[in-house]
Design an enzyme around this catalytic site. Structure first.
Site, PDB file in Angstrom:
ATOM      1  N   GLU A  63      -2.815   7.905  -4.298  1.00 33.79           N
ATOM      2  CA  GLU A  63      -3.563   7.205  -5.557  1.00 33.79           C
ATOM      3  C   GLU A  63      -5.063   7.959  -5.413  1.00 33.79           C
ATOM      4  O   GLU A  63      -5.655   8.327  -4.473  1.00 33.79           O
ATOM      5  CB  GLU A  63      -3.807   5.731  -5.152  1.00 33.79           C
ATOM      6  CG  GLU A  63      -2.510   5.016  -5.499  1.00 33.79           C
ATOM      7  CD  GLU A  63      -2.818   3.540  -5.579  1.00 33.79           C
ATOM      8  OE1 GLU A  63      -3.849   2.983  -5.762  1.00 33.79           O
ATOM      9  OE2 GLU A  63      -1.976   2.768  -4.714  1.00 33.79           O
TER      10      GLU A  63
ATOM     11  N   ARG B 161       0.911  -1.180   0.051  1.00 37.30           N
ATOM     12  CA  ARG B 161      -0.052  -0.067   0.076  1.00 37.30           C
ATOM     13  C   ARG B 161       0.850   1.320   0.026  1.00 37.30           C
ATOM     14  O   ARG B 161       1.994   1.291   0.632  1.00 37.30           O
ATOM     15  CB  ARG B 161      -1.027   0.216   1.298  1.00 37.30           C
ATOM     16  CG  ARG B 161      -2.192  -0.811   1.372  1.00 37.30           C
ATOM     17  CD  ARG B 161      -3.173  -0.373   0.053  1.00 37.30           C
ATOM     18  NE  ARG B 161      -4.223  -1.119  -0.328  1.00 37.30           N
ATOM     19  CZ  ARG B 161      -4.527  -2.229  -1.132  1.00 37.30           C
ATOM     20  NH1 ARG B 161      -3.578  -2.602  -1.942  1.00 37.30           N
ATOM     21  NH2 ARG B 161      -5.722  -2.710  -1.105  1.00 37.30           N
TER      22      ARG B 161
ATOM     23  N   HIS C  46      -0.972   0.076  -9.728  1.00 37.94           N
ATOM     24  CA  HIS C  46      -1.652  -0.769  -8.909  1.00 37.94           C
ATOM     25  C   HIS C  46      -2.306  -1.900  -9.667  1.00 37.94           C
ATOM     26  O   HIS C  46      -3.673  -1.933  -9.650  1.00 37.94           O
ATOM     27  CB  HIS C  46      -2.726   0.233  -7.971  1.00 37.94           C
ATOM     28  CG  HIS C  46      -3.140  -0.496  -6.711  1.00 37.94           C
ATOM     29  ND1 HIS C  46      -3.385   0.432  -5.769  1.00 37.94           N
ATOM     30  CD2 HIS C  46      -3.251  -1.894  -6.393  1.00 37.94           C
ATOM     31  CE1 HIS C  46      -3.672  -0.616  -4.788  1.00 37.94           C
ATOM     32  NE2 HIS C  46      -3.642  -1.931  -5.065  1.00 37.94           N
TER      33      HIS C  46
END
Length: 329
Positions: A267, A238, A285
């Site tokens: 993001e 993450r 991602h």
């Protein structure tokens, strides 16, 4: 039959096997997605909602689910779901730790090899120059053989990465809040280190922790200062686990040699500064974005939801304490 809300369209091929189990509402019959307002209306008489990272599940949505018993997530990461609110309301939260494991481990190896061998940079330069011309003693990449690879976070994905590293002739060290038994360490050929020891010793550091309040900015300015100047950092976990400003500084001032990241602190957007750094691989991602894996994730999520609604404890519960409290454990 249980009613399940789909905020985004899911391929019919994977839903067909559940047609006698769930009544699907929301993004069905050709509708690609629904709005949050639509979700708040539709969720009122739903037993479950199928969650995706691009569609957050805040408490205000949960509050509308008068019959809601399960939030099932398409992915292993669940920081877009208010799990605390789920637990407070007695709603079970489910993710897909098995389906995402192998593709993420494979993608981690692609990032690791890509940055330590300069693959994307060579590709970019050759497309621009269109001449195979490189200095004989060009000094940017490394030989992995004989180096130390540190795995931060040693759950399913971290261990899957360790299995793949065994054939590269590297020393594998790991850090995790929970240390593995000695026989498991021997089986995987790994050695335990404290977090500070790992970041100081490793030539390549790859991160596989979940995002929590404890892991947010776990790697920041002080940690980069402790790393070897020839070290590489890989993040397929993450984004906010690594402080972006600290990463940019470390790359630009040569505190480390390079990095590859599939995830980002802010993001879905990345900064112009990040996009302009050469010794950094960035991907959007997509660690588990192979179609086979995506379909397997849907299957694991829906199977878990059905088991929970039917009274069987799923293997993929996030807030298992809710289930245990109901069963008096």
């Amino acid at each position: 039959m249980f009613k399940l809300l789909l905020p985004y369209e899911v391929p019919a091929s994977v839903l067909d096997k559940y047609k006698d189990t769930f009544e699907f509402v929301g993004a069905v019959d050709g509708k690609e997605e629904i709005s949050m307002d639509e979700a708040k209306e539709l969720i009122r008489d739903c037993d479950a909602i199928f969650s995706m990272r691009v569609f957050p599940i805040p408490e205000e949505l949960l509050a509308c689910g008068e019959k809601l018993r399960v939030v099932t997530n398409h992915g292993v990461g669940y920081d877009h779901i208010d799990v605390t609110a789920c637990s407070r309301r007695g709603i079970l939260a489910i993710n897909t730790p098995q389906a995402v494991c192998e593709p993420t481990a494979e993608f981690t190896m692609a990032l690791l090899l890509g940055i330590t061998k300069g693959i994307t940079m060579f590709d970019r330069n050759l497309r621009w120059d269109r001449v195979c011309n490189i200095g004989v003693f060009f000094d940017r990449d490394i030989l992995l053989y004989g180096k130390t690879v540190g795995i931060v976070g040693f759950g399913r994905i971290g261990q899957a990465v360790a299995r793949r590293l065994q054939g590269f002739g590297v020393k594998i060290v790991y850090y995790d809040p929970i240390r593995q038994p000695a026989e498991r360490e021997a089986e995987l050929g790994v050695e335990y280190r404290s977090f500070d020891e790992l970041i100081a010793q490793a030539d390549v550091i790859t991160c596989h922790l979940p995002l929590t309040e404890q892991t947010r900015h776990l790697i920041s300015f002080p940690e980069f200062a402790k790393m070897k100047p020839e070290a590489y950092l890989i993040n397929a976990a993450r984004g906010p686990i690594v402080e972006e400003a600290a990463l940019m500084d470390a790359l630009k001032t040569k505190k480390i040699r390079g990095a590859a990241t599939d995830v980002f602190e802010f993001e879905p957007n990345i900064s112009e500064e990040m996009a302009g750094i050469e010794n950094l691989i960035i991907t959007p991602h997509v660690g588990a974005s192979v179609l086979e894996a995506k379909l397997n994730m849907v299957d694991e999520a829906l199977t878990g939801a059905y088991e929970a609604l039917s009274g069987t404890r799923p293997h993929n519960l996030i807030n298992g304490e809710i289930w245990d409290s109901r069963k008096g454990k």
